[in-house]
Design a protein around this motif. Structure first.
Motif, short mmCIF file in Angstrom:
data_model
loop_
_atom_site.label_atom_id
_atom_site.label_comp_id
_atom_site.label_asym_id
_atom_site.label_seq_id
_atom_site.Cartn_x
_atom_site.Cartn_y
_atom_site.Cartn_z
N PHE A 1 0.94 -1.18 -0.12
CA PHE A 1 -0.03 -0.12 0.09
C PHE A 1 0.97 1.41 0.10
O PHE A 1 0.60 2.21 -0.74
N PHE A 2 1.96 1.37 0.74
CA PHE A 2 2.89 2.32 0.98
C PHE A 2 3.31 2.53 -0.28
O PHE A 2 3.38 3.82 -0.88
N GLY A 3 4.12 1.60 -1.04
CA GLY A 3 4.57 1.82 -2.36
C GLY A 3 5.70 2.76 -2.44
O GLY A 3 6.78 3.06 -1.54
N PRO A 4 5.47 4.06 -3.16
CA PRO A 4 6.42 5.01 -3.13
C PRO A 4 6.23 6.27 -2.05
O PRO A 4 6.92 7.25 -1.80
N VAL A 5 5.33 6.04 -1.25
CA VAL A 5 5.01 6.81 -0.02
C VAL A 5 5.89 6.92 0.90
O VAL A 5 6.31 5.74 1.45
N LYS A 6 6.56 8.12 1.33
CA LYS A 6 7.45 8.13 2.39
C LYS A 6 6.91 8.33 3.81
O LYS A 6 7.11 7.73 4.85
N GLU A 7 5.64 9.18 3.89
CA GLU A 7 5.08 9.28 5.20
C GLU A 7 3.81 9.77 5.02
O GLU A 7 3.52 10.70 4.07
N TRP A 8 2.76 9.52 5.79
CA TRP A 8 1.36 10.16 5.48
C TRP A 8 1.19 10.99 6.68
O TRP A 8 1.67 11.05 7.71
N ILE A 9 0.62 12.21 6.30
CA ILE A 9 0.26 13.06 7.28
C ILE A 9 -1.04 13.46 7.42
O ILE A 9 -1.57 13.91 6.32
N VAL A 10 -1.80 13.05 8.31
CA VAL A 10 -3.35 12.97 8.41
C VAL A 10 -3.94 13.76 9.65
O VAL A 10 -3.32 13.56 10.52
N GLU A 11 -5.22 14.25 9.66
CA GLU A 11 -5.76 14.67 10.87
C GLU A 11 -6.23 13.49 11.71
O GLU A 11 -6.50 12.39 11.08
N GLY A 12 -6.02 13.72 12.99
CA GLY A 12 -6.21 12.55 14.15
C GLY A 12 -7.85 12.67 14.17
O GLY A 12 -8.62 13.61 13.60
N GLU A 13 -8.46 11.95 15.22
CA GLU A 13 -9.65 11.94 15.49
C GLU A 13 -10.14 13.32 15.79
O GLU A 13 -11.33 13.78 15.76
N ASN A 14 -9.28 13.59 16.60
CA ASN A 14 -9.51 15.35 17.19
C ASN A 14 -8.79 16.12 16.09
O ASN A 14 -7.48 15.96 15.78
N ALA A 15 -9.47 17.31 15.79
CA ALA A 15 -8.77 18.02 14.47
C ALA A 15 -7.64 18.89 15.05
O ALA A 15 -6.56 19.40 14.33
N ASP A 16 -7.39 18.90 16.33
CA ASP A 16 -6.15 19.50 16.99
C ASP A 16 -4.94 18.32 16.76
O ASP A 16 -3.77 18.81 17.20
N GLU A 17 -5.18 17.28 16.54
CA GLU A 17 -4.12 16.26 16.33
C GLU A 17 -3.62 16.02 14.74
O GLU A 17 -4.33 15.98 13.94
N ILE A 18 -2.15 15.83 14.67
CA ILE A 18 -1.60 15.83 13.30
C ILE A 18 -1.22 14.44 13.59
O ILE A 18 -0.14 13.94 14.42
N MET A 19 -1.59 13.42 12.76
CA MET A 19 -1.03 12.16 12.61
C MET A 19 0.09 11.75 11.66
O MET A 19 -0.41 12.12 10.50
N LEU A 20 1.40 11.30 12.05
CA LEU A 20 2.14 10.98 11.05
C LEU A 20 2.44 9.28 10.93
O LEU A 20 2.47 8.80 12.05
N LEU A 21 2.21 8.87 9.88
CA LEU A 21 2.19 7.47 9.73
C LEU A 21 3.39 7.06 8.62
O LEU A 21 3.55 7.45 7.58
N ARG A 22 4.20 6.03 9.16
CA ARG A 22 5.60 5.71 8.33
C ARG A 22 5.70 4.39 8.56
O ARG A 22 5.55 3.65 9.61
N ARG A 23 6.18 3.67 7.40
CA ARG A 23 6.38 2.12 7.46
C ARG A 23 7.95 2.02 7.73
O ARG A 23 8.88 2.75 7.30
N THR A 24 8.14 1.31 8.74
CA THR A 24 9.51 0.91 9.12
C THR A 24 9.43 -0.80 9.12
O THR A 24 8.81 -1.43 8.80
N THR A 25 10.87 -1.09 9.41
CA THR A 25 11.12 -2.60 9.40
C THR A 25 10.26 -3.33 10.50
O THR A 25 9.86 -4.37 10.28
#
Length: 304
Positions: A258-282
């Motif tokens: 799913f990640f493929g060429p994506v390095k990192e996702w930056i999306v809103e959290g359940e609370n709009a005050d939250e920034i969620m960073l999602l990254r694939r690691t080993t």
């Protein structure tokens, strides 16, 4: 469009003229409308309204019930040609800059809504996005707000934009399609998407080093997925609310696919005050949560 074969459709206008008519050569073609001339009229946005020019049509054009050859329509006016009835609806007349003091350009009638000033919560989200490594993209869901198609129309000269759909689907479902956008740091649209859409499920942001078309081809693979019973369904992975729930459920192989060429996702959290960073690691999916209000990294969680 109030009445006619495309009733309910919205047509955002720019400074280029749009031609209506029965001919296939018309930008807005209505071949089955026998009351419409081959090239019936043109409409074009101007600083003071919509310039309408009848192209010597056989049955004429009516603006608010009166025949016209050359006129300017404003917010609320009704235009009728053939079996088509349209209403003029203005969008906010504000500047494209994030500075609320900068006046709108006289040459453009409709502009991107002005974004929040520095120091706001939206500005904190922007700072996080611009600190990420790689080219910034987003997947934007046009169905999430009726403002989005107009924003895309205005921003096409500034930002690389392409629907994830192709062919007739891209045209017929344009109002509800997911779009891939490459967002330069200086693009006014980036500020608007954060200011107006953050916390409302408009877009999922991500960084990648691949070319735009390669990224688009990658995500087109996931538009349709097969359930265990063999039934194919549309997968709204581009919705940040879906994405942040889906990714933690994947195994390492699925995550890599799913990640493929994506390095990192930056999306809103359940609370709009939250920034969620999602990254694939080993080790699997790494998740960090940042407070948009303070821009301070909070303790996050890792999921394998």
């Amino acid at each position: 469009m109030l009445e006619g074969p495309q009733a309910g459709r919205r047509l955002p206008l720019g400074t280029s003229a749009v031609t209506f008519g029965r001919s296939p050569s018309a930008m807005m073609s209505f071949p089955q409308d026998s009351f419409m001339s081959s090239m019936h009229l043109t409409v074009q946005a101007q600083p003071n309204g919509i310039l309408i020019t009848d192209m010597r049509s056989t049955n004429g054009s009516l603006l608010n019930g009166q025949p016209i050859t050359h006129s300017v329509a404003v917010d609320g006016d009704i235009l009728k040609i053939g079996s088509l009835t349209m209403k003029v609806v203005a969008v906010p007349m504000v500047a494209t800059s994030i500075s609320p003091s900068q006046p709108a350009a006289d040459s453009a009638p409709f502009h991107l809504p002005v974004a929040s000033p520095p120091g706001s919560k939206a500005d904190a989200v922007l700072r996080v996005l611009l600190k990420t490594q790689g080219t910034l993209f987003c997947l934007l869901d046009a169905a999430s707000d009726e403002m989005i198609p107009a924003l895309l129309q205005v921003a096409r000269d500034q930002v690389q934009i392409e629907s994830l759909y192709e062919g007739n689907s891209a045209k017929e479902l344009a109002r509800w399609a997911p779009y891939l956008l490459r967002l330069p740091p200086e693009a006014p649209l980036l500020r608007v998407l954060i200011d107006r859409g953050w916390g409302k499920g408009w877009a999922s942001f991500f960084t990648a080093t691949a070319a735009f078309e390669d990224v688009r081809k990658h995500f087109r693979r996931f538009l349709l997925v097969q359930l265990e019973n063999g039934k194919e369904v549309f997968f709204r992975f581009y919705d940040p609310r879906v994405l942040r729930e889906f990714l933690p459920t994947t195994n390492s192989a699925e995550l890599a696919t799913f990640f493929g060429p994506v390095k990192e996702w930056i999306v809103e959290g359940e609370n709009a005050d939250e920034i969620m960073l999602l990254r694939r690691t080993t080790a699997g999916l790494e998740r960090r949560v940042i407070s948009a209000a303070s821009a301070v990294i909070e303790p996050g969680a890792s999921a394998s």
